[in-house]
Design an enzyme around this catalytic site. Structure first.
Site, short mmCIF file in Angstrom:
data_model
loop_
_atom_site.label_atom_id
_atom_site.label_comp_id
_atom_site.label_asym_id
_atom_site.label_seq_id
_atom_site.Cartn_x
_atom_site.Cartn_y
_atom_site.Cartn_z
N HIS A 32 0.84 -1.20 0.00
CA HIS A 32 0.00 0.00 0.00
C HIS A 32 0.88 1.26 0.00
O HIS A 32 0.63 2.19 -0.76
CB HIS A 32 -0.88 0.06 1.25
N ARG A 37 -1.72 -6.04 -8.70
CA ARG A 37 -0.72 -7.07 -8.40
C ARG A 37 -0.62 -8.10 -9.51
O ARG A 37 0.44 -8.62 -9.78
CB ARG A 37 -1.07 -7.77 -7.09
N LYS A 42 -18.25 -5.94 7.14
CA LYS A 42 -16.99 -6.63 7.42
C LYS A 42 -16.48 -6.26 8.80
O LYS A 42 -16.47 -5.10 9.18
CB LYS A 42 -15.92 -6.23 6.38
N SER A 54 -3.47 -7.49 2.61
CA SER A 54 -3.74 -7.35 4.04
C SER A 54 -4.25 -8.66 4.63
O SER A 54 -3.90 -9.03 5.75
CB SER A 54 -4.78 -6.25 4.28
#
Length: 169
Positions: free
Chosen positions: A27, A100, A51, A137
């Site tokens: 990040h 990514r 969440k 994460s």
């Protein structure tokens, strides 16, 4: 004089959204790179009430503020709602997202097209530094929960917070 001269140059602004639960070196790589391209970078913790995060929104904001303090043009805040609404409210024309892998692109392209269609906001895709191409994460939280070494994946301050949180459990 038409009045425009007194306004000065318009600041180039972008947003780097995410859950940042926790913020990783991946990040920070994207945030640092965005901070070189834009005058102001809004790092936004997007709130998803459905969440349950490892860290509270307030804890994530504080960690982000501390680890981005070296960049003089980064503003850290949270938002609940559509990212395009955040952008409209603050006149931010661009979203910066790290990619990514090809699998990220499929999803992020759909989001970028939807965001553009809803508001005209553009999305800039930044390829992730290969060092962080596997990093998320979720993986950091899982490895840390099992006592694995994530010291090379997160800033020292975040590592300390992760270790403290897992000692509390």
């Amino acid at each position: 004089m038409n009045g425009l001269e007194s306004e000065g140059p318009k600041l180039r602004r972008a947003v780097c959204p995410g859950s940042y639960d926790p913020v990783t070196n991946g990040h920070l790589d994207i945030i640092a790179r965005a901070s070189k391209l834009y005058d102001v970078v809004h790092v936004v913790v997007m709130i998803n009430q459905s969440k349950k995060g490892l860290f509270t929104v307030e804890e994530r904001l504080e960690l982000l503020r501390q680890v981005t303090a070296e960049y003089g043009n980064v503003e850290v805040e949270s938002f609940h709602g559509l990212l395009v609404d955040f952008c409209k409210e603050r006149d931010i024309p661009a979203i910066v997202k790290g990619l990514r892998a090809v699998s990220d692109f499929d999803y992020e392209l759909q989001m970028a097209q939807m965001n553009n269609g809803l508001s005209g906001v553009e999305t800039l895709f930044v390829p992730t530094n290969p060092t962080y191409s596997f990093l998320s994460s979720s993986l950091v939280k899982e490895v840390a929960a099992w006592g694995g070494d994530v010291s090379h994946l997160v800033p020292p301050l975040v590592l300390e917070a992760l270790n403290k949180r897992h000692r509390e459990d």
